[in-house]
Design an enzyme around this catalytic site. Structure first.
Site, mmCIF file in Angstrom:
data_model
loop_
_atom_site.group_PDB
_atom_site.id
_atom_site.type_symbol
_atom_site.label_atom_id
_atom_site.label_comp_id
_atom_site.label_asym_id
_atom_site.label_seq_id
_atom_site.Cartn_x
_atom_site.Cartn_y
_atom_site.Cartn_z
ATOM 1 N N SER A 273 0.754 -1.254 -0.200
ATOM 2 C CA SER A 273 0.017 -0.292 0.049
ATOM 3 C C SER A 273 0.957 1.250 0.085
ATOM 4 O O SER A 273 1.978 1.238 0.692
ATOM 5 C CB SER A 273 -0.747 -0.009 1.118
ATOM 6 O OG SER A 273 -1.510 1.281 1.360
ATOM 7 N N TYR B 218 -2.214 -0.594 10.241
ATOM 8 C CA TYR B 218 -2.292 -1.179 8.875
ATOM 9 C C TYR B 218 -0.999 -0.685 8.085
ATOM 10 O O TYR B 218 -0.451 -1.516 7.633
ATOM 11 C CB TYR B 218 -3.568 -0.327 7.969
ATOM 12 C CG TYR B 218 -3.633 -0.830 6.647
ATOM 13 C CD1 TYR B 218 -3.999 -2.052 5.996
ATOM 14 C CD2 TYR B 218 -3.362 0.194 5.785
ATOM 15 C CE1 TYR B 218 -4.319 -2.242 4.740
ATOM 16 C CE2 TYR B 218 -3.212 0.091 4.343
ATOM 17 C CZ TYR B 218 -4.081 -1.255 3.907
ATOM 18 O OH TYR B 218 -4.072 -1.377 2.565
HETATM 19 N N1 LIG Z 1 -8.629 -0.928 -1.824
HETATM 20 C C1 LIG Z 1 -7.701 -0.221 -1.493
HETATM 21 O O1 LIG Z 1 -7.982 1.070 -1.429
HETATM 22 C C2 LIG Z 1 -6.069 -0.514 -1.260
HETATM 23 C C3 LIG Z 1 -5.258 0.420 -1.396
HETATM 24 C C4 LIG Z 1 -3.814 -0.107 -1.052
HETATM 25 C C5 LIG Z 1 -3.590 -1.390 -0.737
HETATM 26 N N2 LIG Z 1 -4.505 -2.375 -0.839
HETATM 27 C C6 LIG Z 1 -4.214 -3.614 -0.531
HETATM 28 O O2 LIG Z 1 -4.760 -4.564 -1.689
HETATM 29 C C7 LIG Z 1 -4.899 -5.912 -1.064
HETATM 30 C C8 LIG Z 1 -6.352 -6.193 -1.569
HETATM 31 O O3 LIG Z 1 -7.347 -5.257 -1.253
HETATM 32 P P1 LIG Z 1 -8.701 -5.340 -1.655
HETATM 33 O O4 LIG Z 1 -9.056 -3.791 -1.607
HETATM 34 O O5 LIG Z 1 -9.011 -6.008 -2.856
HETATM 35 O O6 LIG Z 1 -9.448 -5.834 -0.127
HETATM 36 P P2 LIG Z 1 -10.981 -6.826 0.257
HETATM 37 O O7 LIG Z 1 -11.113 -6.724 1.281
HETATM 38 O O8 LIG Z 1 -11.809 -6.307 -1.258
HETATM 39 O O9 LIG Z 1 -10.259 -8.346 -0.441
HETATM 40 C C9 LIG Z 1 -9.297 -8.789 0.441
HETATM 41 C C10 LIG Z 1 -9.409 -10.359 0.291
HETATM 42 O O10 LIG Z 1 -8.413 -10.771 1.150
HETATM 43 C C11 LIG Z 1 -8.828 -12.228 1.809
HETATM 44 N N3 LIG Z 1 -8.199 -12.156 3.033
HETATM 45 C C12 LIG Z 1 -8.531 -11.481 4.120
HETATM 46 N N4 LIG Z 1 -7.949 -11.975 5.012
HETATM 47 C C13 LIG Z 1 -7.426 -13.127 4.761
HETATM 48 C C14 LIG Z 1 -6.646 -14.401 5.386
HETATM 49 N N5 LIG Z 1 -6.219 -14.466 6.612
HETATM 50 N N6 LIG Z 1 -6.204 -15.390 4.583
HETATM 51 C C15 LIG Z 1 -6.560 -15.408 3.159
HETATM 52 N N7 LIG Z 1 -7.353 -14.565 2.579
HETATM 53 C C16 LIG Z 1 -7.650 -13.335 3.410
HETATM 54 C C17 LIG Z 1 -10.218 -11.823 1.792
HETATM 55 O O11 LIG Z 1 -11.397 -12.770 2.140
HETATM 56 C C18 LIG Z 1 -10.796 -10.737 0.656
HETATM 57 O O12 LIG Z 1 -11.201 -11.870 -0.514
HETATM 58 C C19 LIG Z 1 -4.876 -5.884 0.314
HETATM 59 O O13 LIG Z 1 -3.669 -6.337 0.734
HETATM 60 C C20 LIG Z 1 -5.042 -4.367 0.698
HETATM 61 O O14 LIG Z 1 -4.230 -4.068 1.805
HETATM 62 C C21 LIG Z 1 -5.903 -2.271 -1.086
#
Ligand SMILES: NC(=O)c1ccc[n+]([C@@H]2O[C@H](COP(=O)([O-])OP(=O)(O)OC[C@H]3O[C@@H](n4cnc5c(N)ncnc54)[C@H](O)[C@@H]3O)[C@@H](O)[C@H]2O)c1
Length: 263
Positions: free
Chosen positions: A141, A154
Site C-alpha cells: 500500500s 495497517y
Molecule cells: N482497496 C484499496 O484502496 C487498497 C489500497 C492499497 C492497498 N490495498 C491492498 O490490496 C489488497 C487487496 O485489497 P482489496 O481492496 O481487494 O481488499 P478486499 O477486502 O476487497 O479483499 C481482500 C481479500 O483478502 C482475503 N483475506 C483476508 N484475510 C485473509 C486471510 N487471513 N487469508 C486469506 N485471505 C484473506 C479476503 O477474504 C478478501 O477476499 C490488500 O492487501 C489491501 O491492503 C488496497
C-alpha cells in the site's frame, strides 16, 4: 529498433500462479488478468466467494496459519504443477486511531498483512529456489511509506510486508527469482467502500473527498483525478510477474494516481 516482439503476457502464458486474497477486489482482478494471459491460477482465500474468478482453481487458505500455508502450497504444486508466480494480495484494513486500536487489532493487522506475506512467500520460495526460476509480487500500500490518519497498524503491517519482500528479492536474486512490490492507493473495492461506510459518508461524497483531498486529515488528493479500478493494480502486477520485467527486482511500483507525489 529491436524486432523482438514483446507482449505483456511473456512469461505468463502456460505458467502456474498462486494468488492469495483472490476471492474479490484486487486479488480477483489479478486472477482474471493472469487467466487472460494464459496462466493456470490457484485462487486462495479465507472464503470461497461468489466473486472468485471462473476458470481459477479455488483453495481455502488462511495466510495466518503456517501449517495451512505449507499444505496449500504443496497441494497447488501436486494439483497444478510447479508455482512460477506468487502474488500476495490477501490483506485486512482495521482502521482506527492509535488510541482506539487494541492489541488484538494490531496483531490481526500484522498477522495477515505481514506474517501472511512472510509465510506464503517462504513456502513458495523454498520450492522455486531449486528450479532457479520464479516471480513474487506483493500487493502492499502507499500507506507503507506515507503516514495516514487512523491507519497506523495497517501502515506498519504494510511497511513490514514491503521491506520483507525487497529483502527476499535480495536473497533470491542469485537463484534467478525476482521479488517486487506494488503499492496501490485508493482503489474501488469492498475494503475501500467499508472504510468510507465506517465514516458514514455517501459513496459520492467519499469519492469526492478522496480525489480532492482533505487537509483536515493531511491528505493531498489524487492528481490524476480518479480512484483506481482493481484492474489498474492488476496491470502493474502482471508487468512485474512477466518476463518484460526480467531485469526488475526489489522494486516498489506505486500505483496511486500521484496521491503520494511519487508516481
Ligand atoms: N482497496 C484499496 O484502496 C487498497 C489500497 C492499497 C492497498 N490495498 C491492498 O490490496 C489488497 C487487496 O485489497 P482489496 O481492496 O481487494 O481488499 P478486499 O477486502 O476487497 O479483499 C481482500 C481479500 O483478502 C482475503 N483475506 C483476508 N484475510 C485473509 C486471510 N487471513 N487469508 C486469506 N485471505 C484473506 C479476503 O477474504 C478478501 O477476499 C490488500 O492487501 C489491501 O491492503 C488496497
Amino acid at each position: 529498433m529491436s524486432t523482438r516482439e514483446a507482449s505483456l503476457h511473456d512469461g505468463i502464458d502456460g505458467k502456474v500462479a498462486l494468488v492469495t486474497g483472490a476471492g474479490r477486489g484486487i486479488g480477483a482482478a489479478v486472477t482474471n488478468a493472469l487467466l487472460a494471459a494464459g496462466a493456470t491460477v490457484a485462487a486462495a482465500d479465507l472464503l470461497i466467494q461468489p466473486s472468485t474468478p471462473r476458470g481459477a482453481v479455488p483453495y481455502l487458505l488462511d495466510v495466518r496459519d503456517a501449517g495451512e500455508v505449507d499444505d496449500v502450497v504443496a497441494a497447488v504444486e501436486r494439483d497444478l504443477g510447479p508455482i512460477d508466480i506468487l502474488v500476495n494480495v490477501a490483506g485486512v484494513l482495521l482502521p482506527g486511531s492509535v488510541e482506539e486500536t487494541d492489541l488484538e487489532q494490531w496483531q490481526q493487522s500484522i498477522a495477515v498483512n505481514a506474517s501472511g506475506v512472510f509465510l506464503v512467500s517462504r513456502a513458495a520460495a523454498a520450492r522455486m529456489m531449486p528450479r532457479r526460476r520464479g516471480a513474487i509480487v506483493t500487493v502492499s500500500s502507499n500507506a507503507a511509506s506515507t503516514p495516514r490518519m487512523g491507519m497506523a497498524a495497517y501502515a506498519a503491517s504494510k511497511a513490514a510486508a514491503s521491506a520483507f519482500t525487497r529483502c527476499l528479492g535480495l536473497e533470491l536474486a542469485g537463484h534467478g527469482i525476482r521479488c517486487n512490490v506494488v503499492s496501490p492507493g485508493s482503489t474501488d473495492t469492498d475494503m475501500l467502500r467499508a472504510l468510507h461506510g465506517s465514516k458514514s459518508k455517501t459513496l459520492a461524497e467519499a469519492w469526492k473527498t478522496t480525489i480532492n483531498g482533505d487537509l483536515t486529515t493531511y491528505r493531498l488528493g489524487i492528481p490524476l483525478g480518479r480512484v483506481a479500478a482493481p484492474h489498474d493494480i492488476a496491470d502493474a502486477v502482471l508487468y512485474l510477474a512477466s518476463d518484460r520485467a526480467r531485469h526488475v527486482t526489489m522494486h516498489d511500483l506505486v500505483v496511486d494516481g500521484g496521491a503520494t507525489l511519487q508516481a
